[in-house]
Write an enzyme that holds these catalytic residues in place. Structure first.
Site, PDB file in Angstrom:
ATOM      1  N   HIS A 270       0.836  -1.151  -0.040  1.00  0.00           N
ATOM      2  CA  HIS A 270       0.005   0.036  -0.048  1.00  0.00           C
ATOM      3  C   HIS A 270       0.787   1.252   0.096  1.00  0.00           C
ATOM      4  CE1 HIS A 270      -3.187   2.950   1.020  1.00  0.00           C
ATOM      5  NE2 HIS A 270      -2.514   3.152   2.162  1.00  0.00           N
TER       6      HIS A 270
ATOM      7  N   GLU B  60     -10.423   2.512   3.344  1.00  0.00           N
ATOM      8  CA  GLU B  60      -9.332   1.625   3.605  1.00  0.00           C
ATOM      9  C   GLU B  60      -9.741   0.571   4.278  1.00  0.00           C
ATOM     10  OE1 GLU B  60      -6.160   4.183   5.423  1.00  0.00           O
ATOM     11  OE2 GLU B  60      -5.832   5.167   3.405  1.00  0.00           O
TER      12      GLU B  60
ATOM     13  N   ASP C  72     -11.267   2.527   7.528  1.00  0.00           N
ATOM     14  CA  ASP C  72     -10.915   3.995   7.511  1.00  0.00           C
ATOM     15  C   ASP C  72     -11.170   4.945   6.591  1.00  0.00           C
ATOM     16  OD1 ASP C  72      -9.468   6.161   8.960  1.00  0.00           O
ATOM     17  OD2 ASP C  72      -7.741   5.694   7.904  1.00  0.00           O
TER      18      ASP C  72
ATOM     19  N   LYS D 148      -9.683  12.242   7.785  1.00  0.00           N
ATOM     20  CA  LYS D 148     -10.056  10.930   8.245  1.00  0.00           C
ATOM     21  C   LYS D 148     -10.885  10.794   9.628  1.00  0.00           C
ATOM     22  CE  LYS D 148      -5.890   8.754   6.194  1.00  0.00           C
ATOM     23  NZ  LYS D 148      -6.583   7.303   5.959  1.00  0.00           N
TER      24      LYS D 148
ATOM     25  N   THR E 142     -14.684   6.519  11.370  1.00  0.00           N
ATOM     26  CA  THR E 142     -14.018   5.214  11.227  1.00  0.00           C
ATOM     27  C   THR E 142     -14.887   4.196  11.679  1.00  0.00           C
ATOM     28  OG1 THR E 142     -11.917   6.317  11.696  1.00  0.00           O
ATOM     29  CG2 THR E 142     -11.986   3.819  11.855  1.00  0.00           C
TER      30      THR E 142
ATOM     31  N   GLU F 289      -6.025   3.182  -4.841  1.00  0.00           N
ATOM     32  CA  GLU F 289      -4.970   2.476  -5.479  1.00  0.00           C
ATOM     33  C   GLU F 289      -5.972   1.488  -6.552  1.00  0.00           C
ATOM     34  OE1 GLU F 289      -2.374  -0.157  -2.361  1.00  0.00           O
ATOM     35  OE2 GLU F 289      -4.202   0.560  -1.332  1.00  0.00           O
TER      36      GLU F 289
END
Length: 403
Positions: free
Chosen positions: A122, A188, A222, A242, A246, A351
């Site tokens: 990552h 995430e 996340d 962020k 969460t 990604e």
């Protein structure tokens, strides 16, 4: 060990799993439960009638009292739960509830929250996306587990809807920042570790103390606003990108249930300082063989493997207190995005879409970042002691428009 609970044997929630949750019904208040198959053992009721001394630990609306009781009590309670669910003579003395009959809530009172960046795959992908002409990994990355302090008050249980965050964002071509809803909202897929031990300021936890310190694990999403993050994170790191939410699983799997899932972490070729050195069964740091499934709107888009992580849970824990920082029961640390070497093993949409430049397929759609109405489900599994795979619960969340 064979459970008398119908349909549980051979399921992902067999007697070798027994995750805990805080459950309630229309008729009963919140208290602890343990999952067996598609049923939930009412631990609060069992403690009241069979083990009154444990009622303050089990007939409560959070795992914190049980966690604070320490590892010996963790083992004793787990052994008792196994006894209740394997001895047919006790079946009429306990109450089982259907998983679909109970409402789950946040399973523990969160003290502090730290999120790490422990996957080399990552971190390398992100470095290549944002620094295509530079080094993918910064010089410190293989010397210490990089992390940031998150907002404990924004941790929510699976099933909680997440409003799209708003904040400052600035595209490279813009002259000045603007304020508005995030346009690059991301996930995430992570694994979280729940601390069941307090430690005063000035003391430290060693890598050999993981099992005495971490009560259990839970799935983590996340959520990340990548456009807010890109503008704010230099020089001090993530903040508003962020802190809005969460999500964690409603079920906490005891660390003891993952004994059969322990594996060596991939080779750490850079020598680490003594406090990060760990001697697992084979003389190297140990991780867990946990598989994650990332689902977007009913379509599986990635399967990240936790076994590929570079930094181990014990190393993350040791780094957490090496400066003398305290620990509290209910502290929580997460692994950071789990990504493997293959394209379909990437644990974030950043990604999967390579920074939004290469859309990925979701059925017949081509997608990059999250849209309002999207639902993300993360599912977790690992090898169990009975030879099958145990389920580590799911983390579910739907995106709502900005308030």
């Amino acid at each position: 060990m064979i459970t008398w609970v119908e349909g549980a044997a051979g399921s992902p929630y067999d007697i070798d799993n027994l995750p805990y949750a805080v459950v309630s019904t229309d008729a009963t208040p919140a208290r602890l439960g343990a999952r067996i198959g598609d049923r939930v053992l009412d631990l609060g009721a069992a403690a009241r009638t069979l083990r009154p001394a444990w009622a303050p630990l089990l007939d409560v609306a959070a795992l914190n009292p049980l966690m604070a009781a320490g590892p010996r009590t963790w083992d004793e309670v787990r052994s008792w739960v196994v006894e209740l669910l394997t001895d047919p003579a006790l079946r009429d003395r306990v109450t089982l509830l259907g998983v679909d009959e109970v409402t789950t809530s946040l399973p523990f009172e969160v003290a502090d929250y730290v999120d790490y960046y422990a996957s080399e795959h990552h971190a390398t992908n992100v470095g290549r996306i944002f620094r295509p002409d530079g080094d993918a990994l910064l010089p410190n990355w293989k010397h210490l587990p990089v992390g940031y302090h998150g907002r404990a008050g924004s941790i929510v249980v699976s099933g909680t809807a997440v409003h799209r965050p708003a904040g400052q964002r600035k595209a490279p071509a813009d002259d000045a920042p603007t304020y508005g809803p995030s346009l690059r909202l991301d996930i995430e897929a992570e694994l979280g570790f729940v601390v069941g031990r307090s430690l005063p300021l000035g003391e430290r936890v060693g890598t050999a103390e993981l099992a005495d310190t971490v009560f259990g694990v839970t799935g983590v999403n996340d959520w990340s606003a990548r456009d807010l993050q890109a503008w704010e994170y230099v020089p001090l790191g993530p903040n508003l990108a962020k802190s809005f939410a969460t999500s964690v699983s409603a079920w906490v799997t005891p660390l003891a249930a993952l004994a059969a899932a322990r594996v060596d972490v991939p080779g750490q070729e850079v020598a680490v300082l003594p406090y990060l050195q760990e001697s697992g069964p084979n003389g190297v740091p140990s991780g867990y063989d946990v598989d994650v499934e990332v689902e977007l709107n009913g379509v599986v888009v990635a399967r990240p493997p936790y076994r590929t992580m570079y930094w181990s849970p014990a190393q993350m824990l040791a780094h957490l207190t090496v400066n003398g920082a305290s620990l509290r029961v209910g502290d929580f640390f997460a692994s950071g995005t789990i990504s493997g070497p293959e394209q379909d093993q990437r644990g974030s949409f950043l990604e999967l879409s390579w920074g939004g430049r290469e859309p990925f397929a979701v059925g017949e759609e081509q997608r990059t970042f999250l849209e309002d109405g999207d639902e993300v489900v993360l599912r977790y599994s690992a090898p169990g002691a009975l030879g099958g795979r145990i389920g580590l619960g799911e983390v579910r969340g739907r995106i709502l428009p900005t308030r």
